[in-house]
Design a protein around this motif. Structure first.
Motif, short mmCIF file in Angstrom:
data_model
loop_
_atom_site.label_atom_id
_atom_site.label_comp_id
_atom_site.label_asym_id
_atom_site.label_seq_id
_atom_site.Cartn_x
_atom_site.Cartn_y
_atom_site.Cartn_z
N TYR A 223 9.42 -6.02 -2.11
CA TYR A 223 8.39 -5.76 -1.11
C TYR A 223 8.68 -4.44 -0.39
CZ TYR A 223 7.08 -10.63 -1.86
OH TYR A 223 6.69 -11.81 -2.43
N THR A 239 3.54 -4.63 1.22
CA THR A 239 2.94 -4.65 -0.11
C THR A 239 3.96 -5.14 -1.13
OG1 THR A 239 3.55 -2.32 -0.45
CG2 THR A 239 1.35 -2.76 0.40
N ASP A 240 3.47 -5.73 -2.22
CA ASP A 240 4.37 -6.20 -3.27
C ASP A 240 4.63 -5.09 -4.28
OD1 ASP A 240 2.11 -6.06 -4.86
OD2 ASP A 240 1.74 -8.22 -4.82
N SER A 242 3.37 -4.46 -7.07
CA SER A 242 2.17 -3.89 -7.70
C SER A 242 1.34 -3.05 -6.74
CB SER A 242 1.32 -5.01 -8.29
OG SER A 242 0.82 -5.86 -7.25
N THR A 244 -0.11 -4.29 -4.04
CA THR A 244 -1.09 -5.15 -3.38
C THR A 244 -0.62 -5.50 -1.98
OG1 THR A 244 -1.71 -6.11 -5.52
CG2 THR A 244 -2.34 -7.33 -3.55
N ASN A 245 -1.53 -5.40 -1.04
CA ASN A 245 -1.19 -5.72 0.34
C ASN A 245 -0.94 -7.22 0.49
OD1 ASN A 245 -1.02 -4.71 3.21
ND2 ASN A 245 -2.53 -6.36 3.45
N VAL A 246 0.21 -7.57 1.04
CA VAL A 246 0.58 -8.97 1.22
C VAL A 246 0.23 -9.44 2.63
CG1 VAL A 246 2.51 -10.61 1.25
CG2 VAL A 246 2.42 -8.82 -0.48
#
Length: 400
Positions: A223, A239-240, A242, A244-246
């Motif tokens: 992360y 974000t992870d 990839s 993508t917003n976590v």
């Protein structure tokens, strides 16, 4: 009653042989100092004596096993004690080298001292026993357990095997401490994730915890934490791997933990807009890796005077402390096993005393009584022989 000459000779011969047998038996007892030399002497006592001797032989083997285990555990305990002292000294060297008043040359000198200490620590970790086997290699005792790979990282090629020695009928004791238990598997002081501070860091902050609090919803990943200006403060975006917003935390407050995907993260200090760091799964740390990273930190020009360097230093100090606690725990394992061996040895000594006392009562000869009996048997034998000699020479013709 008429007694024939043949009968007289037979009776006298039998009597002499019986007296000789009795005399020889006592002589055997006097020579051996034992009153039971064969099962025929006392069948019941002979069985008990044999059982007691078998027990003593078994205890003797246990004692040999204890001696072997004690030697190895004493060596392991001693070496781990030396490792503890060395780690303490290296931690002090790190703090000295992190002093902002030192020049890059002086800092490099401290780093060189730490390199020499790390080599010494590696030598301790690769200690051999009296048989040439590696002490901290688990079951893989024929090759060095610790080494530098082609990239300069420290790798462990041993295993987690624990060799055990049978020291009594109902117990066995570990005779070694595996290398990963002693040097490689310390608890991560942050929890379940490790932090990577970036060179772009400007704020004075550090991670204080990153643990899995809900395994059911946990998603293992790498992360990235990014702090973004919002006009009045900073927002936190997580974000992870990839991208993508976590989760997003508006108006981030370091006093409040950040929770997402079953993970809870805590920070201290004041991050500023533009700061960023990453988290990756890691529940264990190695004291050897931590010390090697500390050396690299000192060799980086002005590293400890930057926000990133200060955060790394705090992280490394915590990891070194955790690694030292691990070595202390391993030393405690060896010490506890040594204490257990002492107690078992005392039990064996008491058992031998009891068994030998019973053996003495069953088979040891009363020398004074035996000598008296020998004199009696010898006197009887002489008397029988003398009488037989006189009677045997009598003839009717002597009286005609």
């Amino acid at each position: 009653m008429r007694i024939s000459t043949g009968q007289m000779f037979h009776q006298n011969t039998t009597s002499i042989l019986q007296k000789q047998t009795a005399t020889n038996k006592i002589l055997d007892q006097l020579n051996s100092g034992k009153k039971v030399n064969t099962a025929g002497d006392d069948p019941v006592a002979a069985i008990v004596i044999d059982n007691l001797k078998q027990k003593n032989a078994l205890v003797g083997q246990f004692v040999k096993n204890i001696d072997y285990a004690t030697n190895h555990l004493s060596m392991a305990e001693s070496k781990l004690g030396s490792a503890e002292s060395l780690i303490t000294n290296m931690r002090e060297q790190l703090l000295r080298g992190a002093n902002g008043s030192l020049s890059s040359v002086e800092r490099q000198m401290v780093a060189d001292e730490m390199k020499a200490s790390l080599e010494e620590l590696m030598s301790i970790a690769n200690t051999k026993d009296e048989s040439g086997n590696y002490l901290f290699a688990g079951f893989k005792t024929n090759e060095p357990p610790f080494a530098f790979d082609s990239a300069g990282a420290i790798v462990y090629s041993g295993d987690s095997g624990v060799r055990k020695s049978i020291v009594s009928q109902n117990s066995n004791v570990a005779t070694n401490v595996a290398g990963d238990t002693a040097f490689m598997s310390a608890k991560n002081p942050l929890g379940d994730y490790d932090v990577n501070y970036l060179a772009s860091q400007q704020g004075d902050f550090k991670l204080t915890g990153a643990s899995i609090v809900n395994p059911a919803t946990h998603v293992e990943d790498t992360y990235t934490f990014s702090f973004v200006a919002n006009g009045t403060g900073v927002d936190l975006q997580v974000t992870d791997s990839s991208g993508t917003n976590v989760t997003t935390v508006p108006n981030f407050d370091p006093n409040n933990p950040v929770s997402f995907n079953g993970i809870e993260v805590t920070l201290s200090g004041a991050p500023v807009a533009g700061d960023s760091f990453t988290l990756e799964p890691k529940s264990e740390v190695s004291i050897l890796d931590s010390l090697q990273q500390a050396i690299k930190l000192l060799e980086t020009p002005e590293a400890t005077n930057t926000p990133q360097g200060k955060s790394k230093l705090a992280q490394l100090l915590n990891s070194i402390d955790s690694g030292q606690n691990q070595v202390s725990t391993a030393r405690g394992i060896a010490g506890n096993n040594l204490k257990a061996l002492e107690n078992i040895t005392s039990n064996h000594e008491e058992e031998l005393i009891i068994n030998n006392s019973a053996l003495s009562k069953l088979e040891d000869l009363d020398m004074a009584a035996a000598f008296t009996e020998f004199e009696k048997q010898q006197l009887a034998l002489n008397a029988v022989s003398s009488v037989f000699g006189r009677v045997g020479s009598l003839s009717l013709f002597d009286y005609l």
